[in-house]
Design a protein around this motif. Structure first.
Motif, PDB file in Angstrom:
ATOM      1  N   ALA A 219       5.880  18.980   0.819  1.00 26.07           N
ATOM      2  CA  ALA A 219       6.634  19.529   1.945  1.00 26.07           C
ATOM      3  C   ALA A 219       7.393  18.420   2.677  1.00 26.07           C
ATOM      4  N   SER A 220       8.512  18.779   3.254  1.00 30.80           N
ATOM      5  CA  SER A 220       9.260  17.855   4.114  1.00 30.80           C
ATOM      6  C   SER A 220       9.646  18.608   5.388  1.00 30.80           C
ATOM      7  N   PRO A 221       9.033  18.192   6.515  1.00 31.40           N
ATOM      8  CA  PRO A 221       8.032  17.136   6.692  1.00 31.40           C
ATOM      9  C   PRO A 221       6.678  17.540   6.099  1.00 31.40           C
ATOM     10  N   ILE A 222       5.908  16.527   5.704  1.00 33.36           N
ATOM     11  CA  ILE A 222       4.679  16.751   4.970  1.00 33.36           C
ATOM     12  C   ILE A 222       3.656  17.546   5.776  1.00 33.36           C
ATOM     13  N   ASP A 223       3.674  17.396   7.128  1.00 26.67           N
ATOM     14  CA  ASP A 223       2.698  18.115   7.957  1.00 26.67           C
ATOM     15  C   ASP A 223       3.271  19.398   8.543  1.00 26.67           C
ATOM     16  N   GLY A 224       4.516  19.731   8.155  1.00 24.70           N
ATOM     17  CA  GLY A 224       5.135  20.956   8.623  1.00 24.70           C
ATOM     18  C   GLY A 224       5.742  20.871   9.997  1.00 24.70           C
ATOM     19  N   VAL A 225       5.572  19.733  10.687  1.00 20.80           N
ATOM     20  CA  VAL A 225       6.069  19.591  12.053  1.00 20.80           C
ATOM     21  C   VAL A 225       7.133  18.518  12.138  1.00 20.80           C
ATOM     22  N   GLY A 226       6.781  17.285  11.764  1.00 18.04           N
ATOM     23  CA  GLY A 226       7.731  16.195  11.886  1.00 18.04           C
ATOM     24  C   GLY A 226       8.048  15.914  13.337  1.00 18.04           C
ATOM     25  N   LYS A 227       9.220  15.372  13.604  1.00 15.94           N
ATOM     26  CA  LYS A 227       9.619  15.036  14.975  1.00 15.94           C
ATOM     27  C   LYS A 227      10.871  15.818  15.358  1.00 15.94           C
ATOM     28  N   GLY A 228      10.749  16.552  16.464  1.00 14.67           N
ATOM     29  CA  GLY A 228      11.928  17.223  17.010  1.00 14.67           C
ATOM     30  C   GLY A 228      12.492  18.308  16.125  1.00 14.67           C
ATOM     31  N   ARG A 229      11.644  19.026  15.402  1.00 18.19           N
ATOM     32  CA  ARG A 229      12.179  20.035  14.490  1.00 18.19           C
ATOM     33  C   ARG A 229      12.746  21.246  15.220  1.00 18.19           C
ATOM     34  N   ASP A 230      12.440  21.377  16.502  1.00 19.14           N
ATOM     35  CA  ASP A 230      13.009  22.503  17.247  1.00 19.14           C
ATOM     36  C   ASP A 230      14.357  22.152  17.853  1.00 19.14           C
ATOM     37  N   GLY A 231      14.746  20.886  17.633  1.00 22.10           N
ATOM     38  CA  GLY A 231      16.046  20.461  18.124  1.00 22.10           C
ATOM     39  C   GLY A 231      16.014  19.908  19.522  1.00 22.10           C
ATOM     40  N   THR A 232      14.932  20.109  20.253  1.00 22.50           N
ATOM     41  CA  THR A 232      14.854  19.624  21.631  1.00 22.50           C
ATOM     42  C   THR A 232      13.762  18.590  21.826  1.00 22.50           C
TER      43      THR A 232
ATOM     44  N   ASP B  11      10.773  19.441  22.359  1.00 24.32           N
ATOM     45  CA  ASP B  11       9.703  20.097  23.095  1.00 24.32           C
ATOM     46  C   ASP B  11       8.698  20.715  22.128  1.00 24.32           C
ATOM     47  N   GLU B  12       7.493  20.949  22.627  1.00 26.22           N
ATOM     48  CA  GLU B  12       6.476  21.579  21.804  1.00 26.22           C
ATOM     49  C   GLU B  12       6.875  23.018  21.505  1.00 26.22           C
ATOM     50  N   VAL B  13       6.570  23.454  20.322  1.00 26.95           N
ATOM     51  CA  VAL B  13       6.898  24.800  19.875  1.00 26.95           C
ATOM     52  C   VAL B  13       5.618  25.505  19.465  1.00 26.95           C
ATOM     53  N   ASP B  14       5.521  26.801  19.754  1.00 27.13           N
ATOM     54  CA  ASP B  14       4.367  27.574  19.310  1.00 27.13           C
ATOM     55  C   ASP B  14       4.237  27.453  17.794  1.00 27.13           C
ATOM     56  N   ASP B  15       3.011  27.274  17.341  1.00 29.25           N
ATOM     57  CA  ASP B  15       2.791  27.046  15.907  1.00 29.25           C
ATOM     58  C   ASP B  15       3.389  28.148  15.044  1.00 29.25           C
ATOM     59  N   LEU B  16       3.325  29.375  15.524  1.00 32.66           N
ATOM     60  CA  LEU B  16       3.845  30.487  14.731  1.00 32.66           C
ATOM     61  C   LEU B  16       5.354  30.658  14.869  1.00 32.66           C
ATOM     62  N   GLN B  17       5.994  29.755  15.625  1.00 33.90           N
ATOM     63  CA  GLN B  17       7.443  29.816  15.789  1.00 33.90           C
ATOM     64  C   GLN B  17       8.151  28.677  15.070  1.00 33.90           C
ATOM     65  N   LEU B  18       7.419  27.839  14.367  1.00 32.96           N
ATOM     66  CA  LEU B  18       8.031  26.704  13.675  1.00 32.96           C
ATOM     67  C   LEU B  18       8.938  27.198  12.553  1.00 32.96           C
ATOM     68  N   PRO B  19      10.056  26.505  12.339  1.00 32.58           N
ATOM     69  CA  PRO B  19      11.025  26.941  11.320  1.00 32.58           C
ATOM     70  C   PRO B  19      10.562  26.591   9.909  1.00 32.58           C
ATOM     71  N   PRO B  20      11.278  27.083   8.900  1.00 30.45           N
ATOM     72  CA  PRO B  20      10.960  26.729   7.521  1.00 30.45           C
ATOM     73  C   PRO B  20      11.096  25.218   7.295  1.00 30.45           C
ATOM     74  N   LEU B  21      10.607  24.753   6.156  1.00 30.57           N
ATOM     75  CA  LEU B  21      10.637  23.332   5.824  1.00 30.57           C
ATOM     76  C   LEU B  21      12.063  22.863   5.557  1.00 30.57           C
ATOM     77  N   ASP B  22      12.296  21.564   5.734  1.00 29.95           N
ATOM     78  CA  ASP B  22      13.628  21.003   5.486  1.00 29.95           C
ATOM     79  C   ASP B  22      14.024  21.143   4.024  1.00 29.95           C
ATOM     80  N   ASN B  23      13.032  21.064   3.124  1.00 27.48           N
ATOM     81  CA  ASN B  23      13.341  21.166   1.686  1.00 27.48           C
ATOM     82  C   ASN B  23      12.977  22.536   1.130  1.00 27.48           C
ATOM     83  N   ALA B  24      13.233  23.569   1.915  1.00 25.48           N
ATOM     84  CA  ALA B  24      12.890  24.937   1.509  1.00 25.48           C
ATOM     85  C   ALA B  24      13.524  25.309   0.172  1.00 25.48           C
ATOM     86  N   ALA B  25      14.706  24.772  -0.112  1.00 23.39           N
ATOM     87  CA  ALA B  25      15.373  25.094  -1.379  1.00 23.39           C
ATOM     88  C   ALA B  25      14.548  24.603  -2.567  1.00 23.39           C
ATOM     89  N   ASP B  26      13.913  23.432  -2.413  1.00 20.70           N
ATOM     90  CA  ASP B  26      13.064  22.902  -3.498  1.00 20.70           C
ATOM     91  C   ASP B  26      11.722  23.634  -3.558  1.00 20.70           C
TER      92      ASP B  26
END
Length: 525
Positions: free
Chosen positions: A81-94, A96-111
């Motif tokens: 996975a990228s990021p490997i832990d599913g969170v990484g840094k600043g994946r919400d764009g701001t 800020d902390e995001v609810d775990d069930l609101q996190l977006p798909p992985l950066d390498n979703a195509a792979d």
């Protein structure tokens, strides 16, 4: 006036009470195993028919594995996975902390799409949150790596942690499993070469091309108990019910009661005397060694092959099975597995029948040196306990002290197989089993007495050499004896036949009238 002395009955009751208290103390403060079940077991496998690698996993308490049972199976490519832990840094764009069930798909979703994605729990996400990320990234399956460095090989079934997760978990339709940190390292470096750059490995460049994820079912799978000092792990489903029954049947009628108070060691069968002369270590235990070795039938050969394949120990280093029968009240006090004639690297203990939880008879490591409580393993049919008696440098590990608690009811059957430091030589693997064959696999006591006498006279090393030569010569002497007997039989037969023919000719000659000269002269005329 002298104080009254307690009666023998009072003394006995006091001893029993102390024993019960010690058993209760061990049981109440111990780490109890097994903790895993076949229902939550999963296997990740890769390679080809000649070399197959596999990892054990624990399936989550949600997803298709809970409804499909042992029938779920996925064959696909593994992807980090990228990021490997599913969170990484600043994946919400701001940031800020995001609810775990609101996190977006992985950066390498195509792979990831259509493949098994590998994530870590380093960010503290719940299993359901990671499953949602994987599912929305198009993954066919999710492998979560337990990154707790202090957990050893410990894994568990991921579960919903609150009501919202439980509701979402109903929509998870991909298999989700957890593997240990060690297992994660194994699969991510499966195809690594000496010249492969670390950054390539870290990006998944050394992952296998394809893997197969399937339910463990009745296949053997591991459960870690102690990672070090001593190394102890369990193997579930090591033997089938039928194989357990077969071993019990093979031993029936061949048992001898163990008496380890006489100071006499049985080196050949790993039945050692108590280190306290006159004080029994093995109490009310019946035992027999099933000498099968190189002449074993299909049942034992299949078992040895499976144990070797599962543990990685070469079968040439195995002892034959030692079968122990425990009756009500039997126990085995703290002891070590030691044999000076051939060092015991590891011991494999397999329970051959179920014992009710109130029947006790647990296998215990009372003094592990990992800083935690004693380890207690409940007797479970087909379950194997593997413990290493030596460290990584093959030095004896005193933390391997172990015992079997008193059995309160019924019977307990235990099969033990010892893994030696050196391969078993032919006189042990072939000759002795052949000599035991006429006795149903039970070796005549004369060989044990002979080895002991040689050790007492010459010491272990020299005695082993002499014993090997004597045992190796026995088949040769038997063959010479058989050949000699056969030769004598043939010669006697030929002599009798010859005498019979000679006697027959003489009898025929005596019964034929002689012709007179006159008669002969008439024929010539």
């Amino acid at each position: 006036m002298a104080p009254a002395r307690p009666s023998p009955l009072c003394t006995m009751l006091s001893i029993v009470a102390l024993l019960l208290l010690s058993v209760f103390a061990v049981a109440s403060s111990a780490r109890t195993f097994p903790q895993r079940t076949s229902a939550e077991a999963a296997v990740v496998e890769w390679g080809h028919s000649a070399i197959i690698s596999a990892l054990d996993g624990a399936v989550a308490a949600f997803g298709p594995q809970t409804s499909m049972g042992a029938s779920f199976e996925v064959e696909t490519a593994p992807v980090l996975a990228s990021p490997i832990d599913g969170v990484g840094k600043g994946r919400d764009g701001t940031g800020d902390e995001v609810d775990d069930l609101q996190l977006p798909p992985l950066d390498n979703a195509a792979d990831v799409e259509g493949n098994m994605v590998i994530m870590t729990d380093a960010a503290g996400l719940s299993g359901v949150a990671m499953a949602k990320i994987a599912k929305e990234s198009g993954a066919a399956a999710l492998m979560v790596v337990n990154t707790d460095k202090d957990a050893g090989d410990y894994i568990y079934s991921l579960a919903a942690e609150n009501e919202a997760e439980a509701k979402y978990a109903e929509n998870v339709d991909i298999p989700v499993i957890m593997v240990s940190l060690q297992a994660g390292n194994v699969i991510t470096t499966a195809e690594a070469t000496d010249d492969m750059a670390p950054e390539v490995v870290n990006k998944g460049g050394a992952l296998p091309d394809r893997v197969r994820l399937y339910a463990g079912g009745d296949r053997p799978f591991f459960e870690d108990a102690v990672s070090n000092k001593p190394v102890v792990y369990l193997i579930h489903n090591m033997l089938t019910d039928e194989e357990c029954h077969d071993l019990i049947r093979m031993a029936e009628g061949k048992y001898d009661r163990v008496d380890d108070t006489d100071g006499i060691n049985n080196y050949l069968e790993n039945s050692m005397a108590s280190d306290k002369p006159g004080v029994a270590t093995a109490i009310n235990i019946d035992r027999v060694m099933l000498w099968k070795g190189g002449v074993a039938g299909k049942v034992v050969k299949d078992i040895d092959e499976r144990i070797s394949h599962t543990t990685g120990f070469p079968a040439e280093h195995f002892s034959d099975f030692q079968i122990n029968r425990h009756a009500e009240g039997s126990s085995h006090e703290p002891h070590f597995d030691i044999n000076p004639t051939n060092g015991i690297m590891a011991s494999i203990t397999i329970f051959l029948n179920e014992v009710p939880s109130d029947g006790r008879g647990e296998f215990v490591f009372p003094a592990p040196e990992d800083g935690n409580e004693p380890v207690l393993v409940r007797p479970t049919k087909g379950l194997a306990i593997v413990h290493h008696n030596t460290d990584e440098k093959y030095n004896f590990d005193k933390a391997t002290l172990h015992q079997e608690l008193a059995l309160r009811a019924g019977y307990k059957y235990v099969a033990k197989k010892f893994v030696y430091l050196n391969p078993q030589q032919n006189h042990v693997r072939i000759v002795l089993p052949l000599l035991a064959l006429p006795f149903g696999g039970k070796l005549p006591r004369v060989f044990i007495a002979l080895q002991n006498a040689l050790i007492d006279k010459f010491g272990v090393e020299t005695a082993e050499t002499i014993f090997r030569k004597i045992v190796t010569m026995i088949p040769v002497l038997l063959l010479i004896g058989i050949a000699s007997a056969a030769s004598n039989f043939v010669q006697e037969k030929l002599k009798k036949d010859g005498d019979g023919k000679k006697g027959g000719k003489e009898a025929a000659s005596a019964g034929t009238p002689k012709r007179s000269k006159k008669a002969r002269s008439k024929k010539t005329d």
